[in-house]
Write a protein that holds these residues in place. Sequence first.
Motif, mmCIF file in Angstrom:
data_model
loop_
_atom_site.group_PDB
_atom_site.id
_atom_site.type_symbol
_atom_site.label_atom_id
_atom_site.label_comp_id
_atom_site.label_asym_id
_atom_site.label_seq_id
_atom_site.Cartn_x
_atom_site.Cartn_y
_atom_site.Cartn_z
ATOM 1 N N ILE A 239 33.928 22.811 44.713
ATOM 2 C CA ILE A 239 34.954 23.127 43.717
ATOM 3 C C ILE A 239 36.183 23.763 44.365
ATOM 4 C CG2 ILE A 239 33.293 23.273 41.831
ATOM 5 C CD1 ILE A 239 34.805 26.444 43.131
ATOM 6 N N GLY A 240 36.065 24.138 45.644
ATOM 7 C CA GLY A 240 37.187 24.761 46.328
ATOM 8 C C GLY A 240 37.383 24.221 47.724
ATOM 9 N N LEU A 241 38.585 23.732 48.026
ATOM 10 C CA LEU A 241 38.914 23.192 49.346
ATOM 11 C C LEU A 241 39.609 24.250 50.188
ATOM 12 C CD1 LEU A 241 40.350 19.734 48.206
ATOM 13 C CD2 LEU A 241 38.049 20.201 49.082
ATOM 14 N N PRO A 242 39.720 24.024 51.495
ATOM 15 C CA PRO A 242 40.429 24.982 52.349
ATOM 16 C C PRO A 242 41.841 25.248 51.838
ATOM 17 C CG PRO A 242 39.283 23.354 53.686
ATOM 18 C CD PRO A 242 39.151 22.905 52.267
ATOM 19 N N TYR A 401 36.926 25.851 55.576
ATOM 20 C CA TYR A 401 35.808 26.362 54.780
ATOM 21 C C TYR A 401 35.888 25.808 53.363
ATOM 22 C CZ TYR A 401 34.834 29.545 58.599
ATOM 23 O OH TYR A 401 34.510 30.058 59.836
ATOM 24 N N TYR A 402 34.728 25.740 52.716
ATOM 25 C CA TYR A 402 34.614 25.168 51.379
ATOM 26 C C TYR A 402 33.834 26.116 50.471
ATOM 27 C CZ TYR A 402 36.044 20.991 53.911
ATOM 28 O OH TYR A 402 36.726 20.110 54.699
ATOM 29 N N PHE A 403 34.080 25.975 49.176
ATOM 30 C CA PHE A 403 33.387 26.799 48.186
ATOM 31 C C PHE A 403 32.569 25.866 47.308
ATOM 32 C CE2 PHE A 403 32.722 29.685 44.667
ATOM 33 C CZ PHE A 403 32.693 30.941 45.272
ATOM 34 N N MET A 404 31.260 26.081 47.273
ATOM 35 C CA MET A 404 30.334 25.195 46.572
ATOM 36 C C MET A 404 29.710 25.892 45.370
ATOM 37 S SD MET A 404 30.441 22.545 48.634
ATOM 38 C CE MET A 404 30.753 22.077 50.346
ATOM 39 N N VAL A 421 31.242 27.758 53.002
ATOM 40 C CA VAL A 421 30.519 26.787 53.833
ATOM 41 C C VAL A 421 31.456 26.309 54.930
ATOM 42 C CG1 VAL A 421 29.362 24.551 53.914
ATOM 43 C CG2 VAL A 421 29.080 26.034 51.917
ATOM 44 N N PRO A 422 31.149 26.568 56.209
ATOM 45 C CA PRO A 422 32.003 26.067 57.305
ATOM 46 C C PRO A 422 31.919 24.547 57.406
ATOM 47 C CG PRO A 422 30.497 27.817 58.050
ATOM 48 C CD PRO A 422 30.033 27.384 56.698
ATOM 49 N N GLU A 423 32.990 23.938 57.903
ATOM 50 C CA GLU A 423 33.033 22.479 57.979
ATOM 51 C C GLU A 423 31.942 21.904 58.876
ATOM 52 O OE1 GLU A 423 36.744 21.198 59.621
ATOM 53 O OE2 GLU A 423 36.740 22.717 61.203
ATOM 54 N N ASP A 424 31.496 22.655 59.887
ATOM 55 C CA ASP A 424 30.464 22.117 60.778
ATOM 56 C C ASP A 424 29.083 22.124 60.133
ATOM 57 O OD1 ASP A 424 30.049 24.834 60.835
ATOM 58 O OD2 ASP A 424 30.417 25.089 62.972
ATOM 59 N N HIS A 425 28.955 22.697 58.918
ATOM 60 C CA HIS A 425 27.686 22.675 58.183
ATOM 61 C C HIS A 425 27.586 21.490 57.218
ATOM 62 C CE1 HIS A 425 27.224 26.657 59.832
ATOM 63 N NE2 HIS A 425 26.107 26.871 59.186
ATOM 64 N N ILE A 426 28.656 20.718 57.088
ATOM 65 C CA ILE A 426 28.657 19.583 56.160
ATOM 66 C C ILE A 426 27.771 18.469 56.710
ATOM 67 C CG2 ILE A 426 30.071 17.832 55.027
ATOM 68 C CD1 ILE A 426 30.592 20.656 54.021
ATOM 69 N N VAL A 427 26.869 17.961 55.873
ATOM 70 C CA VAL A 427 25.950 16.886 56.274
ATOM 71 C C VAL A 427 26.455 15.533 55.804
ATOM 72 C CG1 VAL A 427 23.606 15.963 56.044
ATOM 73 C CG2 VAL A 427 23.959 18.430 56.300
ATOM 74 N N GLY A 428 26.715 15.401 54.506
ATOM 75 C CA GLY A 428 27.143 14.095 54.032
ATOM 76 C C GLY A 428 27.372 14.029 52.534
#
Length: 462
Positions: A239-242, A401-404, A421-428
């Motif tokens: 719901i939240g982008l950098p 970073y992202y807000f989930m 959530v840091p970008e390097d934690h994004i899976v898919g």
Amino acid sequence: MHRYFFFSGVFLFIEYLIHILGTWRFYQKSGINLWKVFIPIYNIFILLKTYNRSIWYMFLLLTPLTSIILFFILWMDLIHVFGRGRRKDIFFLFFSAGLYIFYINFFEKIQKIEKIQKKEDNTGILLAIIFSFITHTYVVQPFVIPTSSMEGSLLVGDFILVSKIHYGLRMPMSPISIPFTHNNIIGNVKSYISILRWPYFRFPPIQSIQRNDIVVFNFPKDSNHKIIDRKDYYVKRCIGLPGDLISIKKGVLFVNHRKENFLSKKQQAYLIKTENVPLNTEYLKNKMDIEDIELIEEKNDEYFYQIMLTKKKVIQIKNFFDNVVFIKKNIFPIHFKEDYIFPNHSGWNRDFFGPLHIPKKGELIKLNLKNIHIYNDIITYEKGKKINDPSERFYKIKNNYYFMMGDNRHNSYDSRYWGFVPEDHIVGKPILIWMSIDWDRKNPLNFFNWKLRWNRIMKKMN
């Protein structure tokens, strides 16, 4: 990128040394000149041609995960030709992590057998397993939804396929692991070797993460696993982008001061009171697919419930049940402080949250005593240490970073409680619900109560 491929090259070189040390006598006894053993790639090519394996197997050398599989295939071929292809030999080879071939090579008398019993050709099965493993690791991975935090977008019992290439393929960071496992085998027994850790590297994305995308990611606060790609999987809505500014007022989300677009499947907690007759919970569960129903209190023929509902189902309940006295959102008051809300000591709660700025890569943040509790987790993650005295310091953010948040807003453990959530934690990106089973949530292993949700099977996800 260069660091990742340097690590992979070093790992492959070590694999070559192990292969040479463990097999040079096998080469020699096979009549192959010893000097050929020491030529990288060519020595693999020789064995593939000798044992009628396709040269396409060479592509397994491209990644650390698949190169291990290739060397075990070659070692099985070698010991079979030298009369060590029995089941117990294969068992010793695998469960000694390859050390068994060193034992044969250095301590056993080996002699090539000219006429050996033809081994069963399981090439098709083997290739199918390898292809499945590569697909699972680098392209698409299946997941099952275990909790109700994303209802009603994703239901408990939905089996989804998640594309690892939409947001850019993130290369594995733990090269040695048991295939088709994530972080633990049984209990706290890890399925990977945590000593080896590759640097983060991601290929360019097909598309960037958009606001309101459903995203699978590794849980940043998983303290049981230090390697990023071995942390627990979570699925939430971004719901939240950098760079965004988010806030929640009376349970309503605002992004950059704009009220969120109406999300038809968003659920919140509602309080319902009935008189004389309780709610027909069986009807709610079986006919309206409402699962989270809690009877809070019963007194003097009055019944009080808390139920997770969408706006559409609120209207349906009002129209269907004549004994409903009231139905209203269960909103925390503004002065109520949730102990575990992010960030610590903010005084916020799930329904009154923020405003909170989401850090963006390259931003220069001016630190002070008022915001250090928000950004210290990020600084600790990026620099490896906290800043104790923030007085008028500036810090440059190194990651996006992202807000989930979960769609089941009042029953979701999300960024409101543990942060960005840091970008390097994004899976898919989830792309398909390929199977959906409605099971008893209190006893999910009771197979006799399983029901297929036919309307959700092979459903493409937006």
